[in-house]
Write a protein that holds these residues in place. Sequence first.
Motif, PDB file in Angstrom:
ATOM      1  N   VAL A  52      -6.666 -31.541  11.735  1.00 17.27           N
ATOM      2  CA  VAL A  52      -6.469 -30.103  11.866  1.00 17.27           C
ATOM      3  C   VAL A  52      -6.956 -29.453  10.581  1.00 17.27           C
ATOM      4  N   GLY A  53      -7.847 -28.473  10.702  1.00 14.95           N
ATOM      5  CA  GLY A  53      -8.499 -27.922   9.520  1.00 14.95           C
ATOM      6  C   GLY A  53      -7.815 -26.744   8.870  1.00 14.95           C
ATOM      7  N   TYR A  54      -6.491 -26.585   9.066  1.00 15.49           N
ATOM      8  CA  TYR A  54      -5.796 -25.424   8.482  1.00 15.49           C
ATOM      9  C   TYR A  54      -5.850 -25.410   6.966  1.00 15.49           C
ATOM     10  N   ASP A  55      -5.950 -26.604   6.340  1.00 12.32           N
ATOM     11  CA  ASP A  55      -5.920 -26.683   4.883  1.00 12.32           C
ATOM     12  C   ASP A  55      -7.149 -26.032   4.239  1.00 12.32           C
ATOM     13  N   ASN A  56      -8.228 -25.860   5.004  1.00 12.58           N
ATOM     14  CA  ASN A  56      -9.418 -25.196   4.478  1.00 12.58           C
ATOM     15  C   ASN A  56      -9.190 -23.703   4.244  1.00 12.58           C
ATOM     16  N   TYR A  57      -8.188 -23.134   4.914  1.00  9.42           N
ATOM     17  CA  TYR A  57      -7.953 -21.688   4.858  1.00  9.42           C
ATOM     18  C   TYR A  57      -6.628 -21.328   4.185  1.00  9.42           C
ATOM     19  N   LEU A  58      -5.604 -22.155   4.420  1.00  7.61           N
ATOM     20  CA  LEU A  58      -4.274 -21.846   3.890  1.00  7.61           C
ATOM     21  C   LEU A  58      -4.253 -21.830   2.370  1.00  7.61           C
ATOM     22  N   GLN A  59      -5.144 -22.564   1.743  1.00  5.02           N
ATOM     23  CA  GLN A  59      -5.176 -22.632   0.275  1.00  5.02           C
ATOM     24  C   GLN A  59      -5.378 -21.266  -0.369  1.00  5.02           C
ATOM     25  N   TYR A  60      -6.002 -20.333   0.367  1.00  7.43           N
ATOM     26  CA  TYR A  60      -6.297 -19.011  -0.193  1.00  7.43           C
ATOM     27  C   TYR A  60      -5.223 -17.970   0.130  1.00  7.43           C
ATOM     28  N   ALA A  61      -4.240 -18.321   0.943  1.00  3.59           N
ATOM     29  CA  ALA A  61      -3.239 -17.348   1.395  1.00  3.59           C
ATOM     30  C   ALA A  61      -2.466 -16.688   0.247  1.00  3.59           C
ATOM     31  N   PRO A  62      -2.019 -17.422  -0.775  1.00  4.94           N
ATOM     32  CA  PRO A  62      -1.262 -16.761  -1.854  1.00  4.94           C
ATOM     33  C   PRO A  62      -2.065 -15.683  -2.590  1.00  4.94           C
ATOM     34  N   THR A  63      -3.348 -15.943  -2.846  1.00  8.65           N
ATOM     35  CA  THR A  63      -4.169 -14.944  -3.526  1.00  8.65           C
ATOM     36  C   THR A  63      -4.414 -13.727  -2.635  1.00  8.65           C
ATOM     37  N   ALA A  64      -4.602 -13.979  -1.334  1.00  3.78           N
ATOM     38  CA  ALA A  64      -4.747 -12.865  -0.394  1.00  3.78           C
ATOM     39  C   ALA A  64      -3.488 -12.001  -0.416  1.00  3.78           C
ATOM     40  N   ALA A  65      -2.325 -12.657  -0.556  1.00  8.12           N
ATOM     41  CA  ALA A  65      -1.063 -11.915  -0.614  1.00  8.12           C
ATOM     42  C   ALA A  65      -0.985 -11.059  -1.878  1.00  8.12           C
ATOM     43  N   VAL A  66      -1.459 -11.592  -3.014  1.00 11.89           N
ATOM     44  CA  VAL A  66      -1.430 -10.833  -4.265  1.00 11.89           C
ATOM     45  C   VAL A  66      -2.226  -9.540  -4.137  1.00 11.89           C
ATOM     46  N   TYR A  67      -3.454  -9.655  -3.672  1.00 17.80           N
ATOM     47  CA  TYR A  67      -4.300  -8.465  -3.585  1.00 17.80           C
ATOM     48  C   TYR A  67      -3.844  -7.527  -2.470  1.00 17.80           C
ATOM     49  N   GLY A  68      -3.269  -8.087  -1.408  1.00 18.66           N
ATOM     50  CA  GLY A  68      -2.706  -7.233  -0.369  1.00 18.66           C
ATOM     51  C   GLY A  68      -1.552  -6.395  -0.887  1.00 18.66           C
ATOM     52  N   LEU A  69      -0.682  -7.001  -1.681  1.00 19.10           N
ATOM     53  CA  LEU A  69       0.458  -6.285  -2.262  1.00 19.10           C
ATOM     54  C   LEU A  69      -0.004  -5.230  -3.261  1.00 19.10           C
ATOM     55  N   LYS A  70      -0.988  -5.571  -4.076  1.00 19.27           N
ATOM     56  CA  LYS A  70      -1.465  -4.611  -5.078  1.00 19.27           C
ATOM     57  C   LYS A  70      -2.143  -3.423  -4.408  1.00 19.27           C
ATOM     58  N   LEU A  71      -2.947  -3.679  -3.387  1.00 18.85           N
ATOM     59  CA  LEU A  71      -3.604  -2.585  -2.682  1.00 18.85           C
ATOM     60  C   LEU A  71      -2.601  -1.713  -1.923  1.00 18.85           C
ATOM     61  N   ALA A  72      -1.464  -2.327  -1.552  1.00 11.81           N
ATOM     62  CA  ALA A  72      -0.419  -1.567  -0.870  1.00 11.81           C
ATOM     63  C   ALA A  72       0.454  -0.779  -1.845  1.00 11.81           C
ATOM     64  N   GLY A  73       0.201  -0.937  -3.153  1.00 11.15           N
ATOM     65  CA  GLY A  73       0.935  -0.178  -4.160  1.00 11.15           C
ATOM     66  C   GLY A  73       2.190  -0.840  -4.676  1.00 11.15           C
ATOM     67  N   VAL A  74       2.412  -2.137  -4.340  1.00  7.66           N
ATOM     68  CA  VAL A  74       3.598  -2.845  -4.832  1.00  7.66           C
ATOM     69  C   VAL A  74       3.346  -3.291  -6.271  1.00  7.66           C
ATOM     70  N   LYS A  75       4.190  -2.859  -7.187  1.00 10.18           N
ATOM     71  CA  LYS A  75       4.020  -3.187  -8.596  1.00 10.18           C
ATOM     72  C   LYS A  75       4.335  -4.659  -8.860  1.00 10.18           C
ATOM     73  N   GLY A  76       3.420  -5.323  -9.530  1.00 11.04           N
ATOM     74  CA  GLY A  76       3.635  -6.693  -9.956  1.00 11.04           C
ATOM     75  C   GLY A  76       3.614  -6.784 -11.461  1.00 11.04           C
ATOM     76  N   ARG A  77       3.419  -7.983 -11.973  1.00 13.63           N
ATOM     77  CA  ARG A  77       3.424  -8.173 -13.428  1.00 13.63           C
ATOM     78  C   ARG A  77       2.292  -7.387 -14.105  1.00 13.63           C
ATOM     79  N   ASN A  78       1.107  -7.396 -13.497  1.00  9.54           N
ATOM     80  CA  ASN A  78      -0.053  -6.741 -14.096  1.00  9.54           C
ATOM     81  C   ASN A  78      -0.720  -5.781 -13.115  1.00  9.54           C
ATOM     82  N   ASN A  79      -1.505  -4.871 -13.668  1.00 13.51           N
ATOM     83  CA  ASN A  79      -2.363  -4.045 -12.842  1.00 13.51           C
ATOM     84  C   ASN A  79      -3.507  -4.905 -12.305  1.00 13.51           C
TER      85      ASN A  79
END
Length: 457
Positions: free
Chosen positions: A87-114
């Motif tokens: 099952v090839g899910y590991d080729n895509y799931l590896q990028y999910a955390p970074t996608a979440a970071v930029y999704g949150l920042k674009l949505a205006g959620v404040k994180g550690r850095n701009n």
Amino acid sequence: MRNRLFGFLICVVSSSFCKAQDSLSLDTNSQSSVQEAKANLQTSFFRREWVKKSTAPVLFFTASAATWGERKNIREIRNRYIPTFKVGYDNYLQYAPTAAVYGLKLAGVKGRNNIGRATLSYAASIGIMGLLVNSLKYTAKVERPDGSSKNSFPSGHTSMAFTNASFLHKEYGLVNSAYSIGGYSAAAITGLGRNLNNRHWISDVLAGAGIGIISTELGYFFIDKIYKNKGDNLGMLAGIEGNGNPSFLSLKLGTALSTTNFLKESELSDKKEVGFETGIEGAYFFSKNWGIGGDFSFSSFPVKPVEFPLDEELGNFDVTTESLGFLNFGIGPYYSHEFSEKLQLTLKATAGYSSPASGKVIVKSELFDLPNNEFQVAEYKPSSSFRWNSGAALTYKFNPELGITLYADYNQTQSTITYHFNEILQNDDDLSDDLNDDYAKEKINYVSIGLKLSAYF
């Protein structure tokens, strides 16, 4: 892990007293340096920042080295349970955390850095990770378990996944620990996928996890040095704290001691066995004492075979019975009691599911004109069944976020084991009465004792 913001020293003096201001600044800085030095000396070793940052990578590298000699045996367990898994899910799931970071920042959620500084930190982390992974891959030249190439060690997918998970943890772990849990869960599942897909040895995956975490720590270290602080929004996030409840996630490894002979009724073995257990366990606590949790574990028991009536003309031969293994899952209530800031007791009672693996009894002799000189005498196939588990654990906390846990669990299930003897043996007039296909209900009871590395959130 949470970064802590040390207090600011604010000196407000009148501009009309310049000499007094200079003198006061020197004295204050001197006193501050002395106080800071004393504080560092008094800080527990495990609370020091560099120790907390390096603990997880060191443990992963140690585990990689420890499993190096057993990686083929671990792969054999995978081949018994899911030989055709792909099952090839590991080729895509590896990028999910970074996608979440930029999704949150674009949505205006404040994180550690701009977003700009976060991108610089991420780029530095990826650069360090790529350098480490590729240097090792093309120096070690370890063959992949599927034989496709000689660049197996370490796992690049796993390194990328844990770099991305650490990126999410750095940016939003202070906002809500759920982000860290989700990111590292995605990374762990990615690493597991590399092993299940037969693309990497377990030691490759463990080393990759360590490289991913340390790469992100180094990436942030260098970028923070450029900016002269530890984050754009740390002042705003410093007041955010957890609820103080003992919620945790643990990696466990222990010895499994059978209290019954698992193959007594089927007569494939007449011994109680000693095996091992490993897995993941976690719980979310709604209060200081009560929570709900579960575990996903694997336990394996070597089986010492009984003596089979074989022809003496075989000469020297070896009889091997494949180990009896169980994949377990359970969920239930957890109770916690703190004796002190350092010492904590946890009790649990869970119910769930146990899925065993089939096994074979094999005779090996140089006289056999068969592949690997092996002849399969019998096969046993246990059924999946209900499983319940109870246990107690005592944790010593190095700091509020990390502890070592001594645990003892009792596991019980009952499985119907179907066993089948080779047709050649069944057709033998002297053996047919003793070697007929049959089934038996076996009690699977064992105690597991071991250690867990527990992370609290």
